[in-house]
Design a protein around this motif. Structure first.
Motif, PDB file in Angstrom:
ATOM      1  N   PHE A  28       0.799  -1.222   0.000  1.00  0.00           N
ATOM      2  CA  PHE A  28       0.000   0.000   0.000  1.00  0.00           C
ATOM      3  C   PHE A  28       0.839   1.283   0.000  1.00  0.00           C
ATOM      4  N   PRO A  29       1.931   1.372   0.767  1.00  0.00           N
ATOM      5  CA  PRO A  29       2.702   2.626   0.730  1.00  0.00           C
ATOM      6  C   PRO A  29       3.155   2.999  -0.686  1.00  0.00           C
ATOM      7  N   GLY A  30       3.612   2.008  -1.457  1.00  0.00           N
ATOM      8  CA  GLY A  30       4.032   2.292  -2.835  1.00  0.00           C
ATOM      9  C   GLY A  30       2.839   2.663  -3.716  1.00  0.00           C
ATOM     10  N   PHE A  31       1.735   1.940  -3.522  1.00  0.00           N
ATOM     11  CA  PHE A  31       0.511   2.254  -4.269  1.00  0.00           C
ATOM     12  C   PHE A  31       0.083   3.696  -3.987  1.00  0.00           C
ATOM     13  N   LEU A  32       0.130   4.066  -2.718  1.00  0.00           N
ATOM     14  CA  LEU A  32      -0.302   5.406  -2.318  1.00  0.00           C
ATOM     15  C   LEU A  32       0.599   6.480  -2.941  1.00  0.00           C
TER      16      LEU A  32
ATOM     17  N   ALA B 103       2.347   6.292  -5.632  1.00  0.00           N
ATOM     18  CA  ALA B 103       2.097   6.371  -7.078  1.00  0.00           C
ATOM     19  C   ALA B 103       0.827   7.177  -7.334  1.00  0.00           C
ATOM     20  N   TRP B 104      -0.196   6.967  -6.507  1.00  0.00           N
ATOM     21  CA  TRP B 104      -1.451   7.723  -6.662  1.00  0.00           C
ATOM     22  C   TRP B 104      -1.197   9.216  -6.414  1.00  0.00           C
ATOM     23  N   LEU B 105      -0.457   9.508  -5.348  1.00  0.00           N
ATOM     24  CA  LEU B 105      -0.159  10.916  -5.034  1.00  0.00           C
ATOM     25  C   LEU B 105       0.624  11.562  -6.180  1.00  0.00           C
ATOM     26  N   ALA B 106       1.582  10.825  -6.719  1.00  0.00           N
ATOM     27  CA  ALA B 106       2.394  11.368  -7.818  1.00  0.00           C
ATOM     28  C   ALA B 106       1.516  11.640  -9.041  1.00  0.00           C
ATOM     29  N   ALA B 107       0.540  10.745  -9.271  1.00  0.00           N
ATOM     30  CA  ALA B 107      -0.338  10.941 -10.419  1.00  0.00           C
ATOM     31  C   ALA B 107      -1.108  12.249 -10.307  1.00  0.00           C
ATOM     32  N   PHE B 108      -1.384  12.672  -9.070  1.00  0.00           N
ATOM     33  CA  PHE B 108      -2.095  13.937  -8.861  1.00  0.00           C
ATOM     34  C   PHE B 108      -1.129  15.094  -8.581  1.00  0.00           C
ATOM     35  N   GLY B 109       0.154  14.846  -8.780  1.00  0.00           N
ATOM     36  CA  GLY B 109       1.154  15.903  -8.605  1.00  0.00           C
ATOM     37  C   GLY B 109       1.495  16.192  -7.156  1.00  0.00           C
ATOM     38  N   MET B 110       1.215  15.252  -6.273  1.00  0.00           N
ATOM     39  CA  MET B 110       1.436  15.487  -4.838  1.00  0.00           C
ATOM     40  C   MET B 110       2.695  14.753  -4.353  1.00  0.00           C
ATOM     41  N   PRO B 111       3.311  15.251  -3.291  1.00  0.00           N
ATOM     42  CA  PRO B 111       4.537  14.610  -2.782  1.00  0.00           C
ATOM     43  C   PRO B 111       4.233  13.283  -2.083  1.00  0.00           C
ATOM     44  N   PRO B 112       5.261  12.447  -1.884  1.00  0.00           N
ATOM     45  CA  PRO B 112       5.054  11.161  -1.187  1.00  0.00           C
ATOM     46  C   PRO B 112       4.462  11.377   0.208  1.00  0.00           C
ATOM     47  N   HIS B 113       3.800  10.342   0.674  1.00  0.00           N
ATOM     48  CA  HIS B 113       3.101  10.466   1.956  1.00  0.00           C
ATOM     49  C   HIS B 113       4.062  10.428   3.138  1.00  0.00           C
ATOM     50  N   LEU B 114       3.546  10.869   4.287  1.00  0.00           N
ATOM     51  CA  LEU B 114       4.272  10.723   5.550  1.00  0.00           C
ATOM     52  C   LEU B 114       3.742   9.469   6.235  1.00  0.00           C
ATOM     53  N   SER B 115       4.625   8.542   6.534  1.00  0.00           N
ATOM     54  CA  SER B 115       4.229   7.283   7.157  1.00  0.00           C
ATOM     55  C   SER B 115       4.494   7.413   8.654  1.00  0.00           C
ATOM     56  N   TYR B 116       3.430   7.399   9.437  1.00  0.00           N
ATOM     57  CA  TYR B 116       3.579   7.830  10.835  1.00  0.00           C
ATOM     58  C   TYR B 116       3.164   6.743  11.817  1.00  0.00           C
ATOM     59  N   ASP B 117       4.012   6.498  12.789  1.00  0.00           N
ATOM     60  CA  ASP B 117       3.700   5.601  13.898  1.00  0.00           C
ATOM     61  C   ASP B 117       4.149   6.295  15.169  1.00  0.00           C
ATOM     62  N   ALA B 118       3.174   6.802  15.919  1.00  0.00           N
ATOM     63  CA  ALA B 118       3.517   7.588  17.111  1.00  0.00           C
ATOM     64  C   ALA B 118       4.195   6.735  18.176  1.00  0.00           C
ATOM     65  N   GLY B 119       4.030   5.419  18.110  1.00  0.00           N
ATOM     66  CA  GLY B 119       4.605   4.573  19.141  1.00  0.00           C
ATOM     67  C   GLY B 119       6.010   4.088  18.829  1.00  0.00           C
TER      68      GLY B 119
ATOM     69  N   SER C 143      -7.909   2.227  -0.392  1.00  0.00           N
ATOM     70  CA  SER C 143      -7.287   1.923  -1.683  1.00  0.00           C
ATOM     71  C   SER C 143      -8.332   1.949  -2.798  1.00  0.00           C
ATOM     72  N   ASP C 144      -9.526   1.398  -2.540  1.00  0.00           N
ATOM     73  CA  ASP C 144     -10.580   1.405  -3.550  1.00  0.00           C
ATOM     74  C   ASP C 144     -11.102   2.817  -3.795  1.00  0.00           C
ATOM     75  N   VAL C 145     -11.142   3.611  -2.737  1.00  0.00           N
ATOM     76  CA  VAL C 145     -11.581   5.006  -2.895  1.00  0.00           C
ATOM     77  C   VAL C 145     -10.602   5.760  -3.794  1.00  0.00           C
ATOM     78  N   LEU C 146      -9.318   5.533  -3.575  1.00  0.00           N
ATOM     79  CA  LEU C 146      -8.312   6.239  -4.381  1.00  0.00           C
ATOM     80  C   LEU C 146      -8.411   5.817  -5.846  1.00  0.00           C
ATOM     81  N   ILE C 147      -8.640   4.522  -6.068  1.00  0.00           N
ATOM     82  CA  ILE C 147      -8.792   4.051  -7.454  1.00  0.00           C
ATOM     83  C   ILE C 147     -10.043   4.668  -8.075  1.00  0.00           C
ATOM     84  N   ALA C 148     -11.133   4.694  -7.309  1.00  0.00           N
ATOM     85  CA  ALA C 148     -12.387   5.238  -7.846  1.00  0.00           C
ATOM     86  C   ALA C 148     -12.225   6.701  -8.226  1.00  0.00           C
ATOM     87  N   VAL C 149     -11.528   7.458  -7.407  1.00  0.00           N
ATOM     88  CA  VAL C 149     -11.342   8.882  -7.691  1.00  0.00           C
ATOM     89  C   VAL C 149     -10.422   9.067  -8.898  1.00  0.00           C
TER      90      VAL C 149
END
Ligand code: SF4
Length: 848
Positions: free
Chosen positions: A171-175, A177-193, A465-471
């Motif tokens: 999913f991180p790679g999928f995400l 790629a989706w962000l890049a398709a919309f011209g957005m930077p890679p996501h922040l992967s966060y684990d507060a613990g 993931s399905d929402v991102l594909i649908a959009v």
């Protein structure tokens, strides 16, 4: 196994029998969910509606078993989900899975209560007239697509931000790629613990974020505040490995725990060295030969004799494991120095980078989130999207993340549950629960851990993931990039061997191979380095630590996790200020008396819990509780992050031990919510602990705390076998005047670990509470059914971590005596691995 055609036929809008399967299951879910969820609570139980028409492939009363992956933390353990009558009713660890080998922690078990949580979002919501209001999915997706379009057309795509829960797998790679398709930077992967200082140090020293620790190969384990049996790192495999190492009596490693608070790992240690908060580096320098015992004693407050014996034992014990927990302002430096101690032949022997856990790679640090908050406040973020993370709660309040979010023009949350971050969003597109959707993880290199739905969705949610594909399909510029119908098809398309190989692997829950994109370490952003703790003001050191079950707050909306007593304090549903009994006595504080803990960032007023396993000048508070917007169960307790100053270690992690606090009596009292009638066994030997050397030698049990270390040191240090009572040493204070006879018990007699006597308890105390022979309850005369293993047994007696396999109810009951809980946990786990055969496992090809 059902087919896709079956699914389409039985659950589609034109289902031939006129019954919409999903609608039917929803009705069933009300009753089943209520029954499963409520357990011991007193909430109103709604009607249970039995099957009138059986859904496809479901035989009423007969369970199906689905192998999937736990997503309650980033470790990626394998799970077997037992599903009956269309509803998942029980989770167990997958015995075949290489990470957890059949074990499952309490958080993993309680995932069911996330699934059926009555506070989950029922469907999408959009903010209208300042209020979040239900909308249908068509409208929700239209709003999302419109905002994406507006952001892009205004040139704001580059300043959009997506914060995702940290996870491994596809999913991180999928995400990205989706962000890049919309011209957005890679996501922040966060684990507060996550322990960011340790991860950074490991990368620097070993080249991996989290190496495997081979406890069996070690003669000595030194933990500098690393609670590796509980909340530090890959806890389930670490618990299993440590239990196995300790079960081998002849070769079991000794464990020495260093830290101001005796955590669960500390309670399992042969020796606890209670240094002052912030002085851990002095201990590491002592072990490395860069400081004398005298200098270390001065810095840490620990006796020179104890430290001298410790240094000599360390020098003569190879191979060993040295690990540091991070958490302090100098967490990175301490972790690096501890790692350097392993260069004496431990790397490759006891520290195994090649068998490391991948669940800790590519993580964004709290410093990045704090920098993001600064950008949000200054209008530098055009669109914020958050999935599976709650930075408005898990960062120190002083960071001001919630206030910064208010400055972002549009916020989208994909959270399944209400929380402090989602409640600030303008659009909520609730994600499926992990037991309702497809996915994968790569917990260790070369293993794809598979995630499949174990049941139909409870509510009107959709996989993100399905929402991102649908959009993307709605977007003319991107539609061609997403030819697959959904994320499941996308996953199948890239699975090695395709659909046939996936179908063959699903019954096992994992497959060989790799789907994840190669990762590179994230650069460390500029940090708000914290000053040494000694430079802050206050009459006590403040130690903020992660709750073993609630964690960073993710578990607070699950009543099982609120109800299970903390394995150390036995507290449920409550936040307390842990103080040493001697300190509390000096301040005139009894259990439950309210104190105000004040720092430069704020104050909390909460009840005192007298805990002997804490350094005299320290007050400790667990994180995770005290939510304001996370549903009905999460309101309990208080959040210590509200009084933690905004400070980071040099790896960008939150410095949880960074400040002193003024602790004053507030007046007033609150009942302590605990399952524990007495913190002691008063010599009755209900649950017993024994030093490993005593066990090997067949001697009666003896103490396992600091006092023991001091006596060993006085009797000649390492020449005296660890844990052995030196000749001529005084009888230990366990012999309490007026103690009831316990001659009927087997030979081992020692303080229960929770006494945590160390050198600070009062073993001569006559306060036996209800175990006093004169107490009206007659409790002292009773013989309990729980018995400890006789010392002559050959059965493994391991003093391991929290129970790894027991169900939450069992876990809730077991800590009546924490030592019994540990023993039971180990035996249960070992029995399962040795003898239990997994039930036939189904695949969920028919379910979405
Ligand atoms: S450690 Fe616990 S919460 Fe994390 S993946 Fe494993 S079972 Fe789930």
């Amino acid at each position: 196994m059902s087919t896709d055609q079956d699914r389409a036929a039985s659950s589609g809008p034109n289902a031939p029998n006129g019954v919409k399967r999903r609608e039917f299951l929803k009705v069933l879910g009300v009753g089943t969910a209520a029954t499963t969820m409520l357990g011991c609570t007193q909430e109103k139980v709604e009607k249970l509606i039995p099957y009138l028409i059986s859904p496809d492939q479901t035989v009423p009363g007969v369970s199906n078993y689905y192998a999937t992956t736990c997503r309650e933390c980033s470790a990626g353990c394998g799970v077997i989900a037992e599903t009956r009558d269309g509803r998942t009713i029980k989770l167990e660890g997958n015995p075949e899975h290489p990470v957890n080998r059949g074990a499952l922690c309490a958080r993993g078990q309680a995932a069911l209560q996330g699934l059926y949580n009555p506070d989950r979002y029922r469907g999408p919501m959009a903010r209208k007239n300042g209020q979040l209001q239900p909308v249908n999915w068509d409208e929700a997706l239209q709003i999302f697509a419109q905002k994406l379009g507006e952001t892009r057309s205004r040139g704001g795509a580059g300043s959009a931000v997506f914060i995702n829960q940290h996870e491994s797998g596809s999913f991180p790679g999928f995400l990205d790629a989706w962000l890049a398709a919309f011209g957005m930077p890679p996501h922040l992967s966060y684990d507060a613990g996550a322990d960011h200082a340790v991860i950074a140090a490991n990368r620097q020293t070993y080249g991996v974020a989290w190496p495997r620790l081979d406890f069996r190969a070690a003669r000595l384990v030194v933990s500098i505040g690393a609670d590796f049996l509980d909340s530090w790192g890959a806890m389930v495999p670490q618990q299993l490995d440590f239990a196995e190492a300790r079960a081998d009596h002849e070769n079991a490693p000794r464990l020495i725990y260093v830290g101001p608070r005796r955590s669960l790992t500390g309670l399992n240690a042969d020796q606890w060295i209670d240094c002052k908060p912030g002085s851990e580096m002095a201990i590491v320098q002592l072990l490395g030969g860069q400081a004398s015992a005298q200098a270390a004693a001065q810095a840490t407050g620990v006796s020179e004799t104890v430290l001298d014996a410790f240094a000599r034992e360390f020098a003569s014990s190879t191979p060993s494991i040295v690990i540091a927990g991070g958490g302090g302002a100098d967490g990175l430096e301490v972790a690096l120095a501890a790692n350097a101690l392993n260069s004496r032949g431990n790397v490759g022997t006891t520290i195994k980078p090649n068998e490391g856990y991948l669940g800790f790679d590519r993580m964004a640090s709290p410093a990045e989130l704090r920098a993001l908050a600064t950008r949000m406040i200054t209008g530098g973020v055009s669109l914020l999207m958050v999935r599976g993370a709650n930075p408005a709660f898990t960062l120190p309040k002083a960071v001001g993340f919630a206030e910064a979010m208010a400055r972002v023009p549009f916020k989208v949350s994909f959270s399944s549950y209400p929380d402090e971050s989602s409640e600030l969003a303008d659009l909520i597109l609730p994600d499926h629960h992990s037991l309702e959707q497809w996915g994968d993880a790569e917990p260790v290199r070369g293993t794809i851990s598979l995630q499949q739905p174990a049941m139909d969705p409870v509510f009107d949610t959709r996989a993100t993931s399905d929402v991102l594909i649908a959009v993307a399909k709605k977007d003319p510029a991107n539609a061609a990039r997403y030819p697959t119908a959904d994320y499941r098809s996308w996953l199948i398309g890239r699975f090695p061997g395709g659909a046939a190989a996936l179908a063959a692997a699903l019954p096992h829950g994992f497959a060989s191979g790799s789907l994840a994109e190669p990762t590179t370490p994230r650069p460390v952003p500029p940090v708000h380095a914290t000053a040494p703790i000694e430079q802050s003001s206050g009459n006590m050191y403040l130690v903020v630590y992660p709750h073993p079950f609630i964690g960073d707050g993710r578990g607070a909306n699950k009543p099982w996790l609120q109800e299970i007593p903390d394995p150390v304090t036995k507290i449920c549903w409550q936040t307390v200020a842990e103080m040493n009994p001697g300190t509390a006595e000096r301040m005139g504080l009894a259990n439950g008396d309210l104190v105000t803990v004040r720092t430069a960032a704020g104050s909390l007023t909460l009840p005192v819990l007298r805990y002997p396993g804490i350094q005299r000048d320290t007050v400790a508070i667990a994180t995770g509780r005290g939510h304001t917007h996370a549903g009905r169960y999460a309101k309990a307790g208080l959040n210590p992050l509200e009084i933690l100053p905004d400070g980071e270690d040099r790896a960008g992690g939150v410095a949880f031990v960074s400040t002193k606090a003024n602790v004053t009596k507030a007046g007033g009292y609150a009942h302590i919510v605990t399952t524990e009638g007495s913190a002691r066994q008063h010599g009755r030997g209900i649950g017993q602990a024994i030093a490993i050397a005593d066990l090997r030698a067949g001697r009666p049990g003896y103490d396992s705390g600091n006092a023991n270390a001091a006596e060993i040191a006085q009797a000649g240090g390492t020449e005296t076998p660890a844990g052995e009572r030196p000749e001529g040493a005084a009888q230990h204070g366990e012999e309490m005047p007026g103690d009831a006879s316990h001659a009927f018990l087997p030979g081992m007699r020692s303080p229960v670990a929770n006494d945590a006597q160390g050198e600070q308890g009062n073993p001569l105390s006559n306060d036996k509470g209800m175990y006093d022979p004169k107490h009206w309850s007659g409790m002292a005369k009773r013989r309990w059914a729980m018995t400890a293993t006789p010392r002559t047994t050959s059965r493994p007696l391991a003093r391991t971590g929290k129970s790894a396999r027991s169900c939450p109810i069992e876990q809730a009951l077991a800590p009546i005596c924490c030592e019994v809980a540990r023993w039971r946990g180990f035996v249960s786990s070992a029995t399962t691995r040795a003898g239990k055969t997994a039930a036939p496992i189904s695949t969920r090809a028919s379910c979405r």
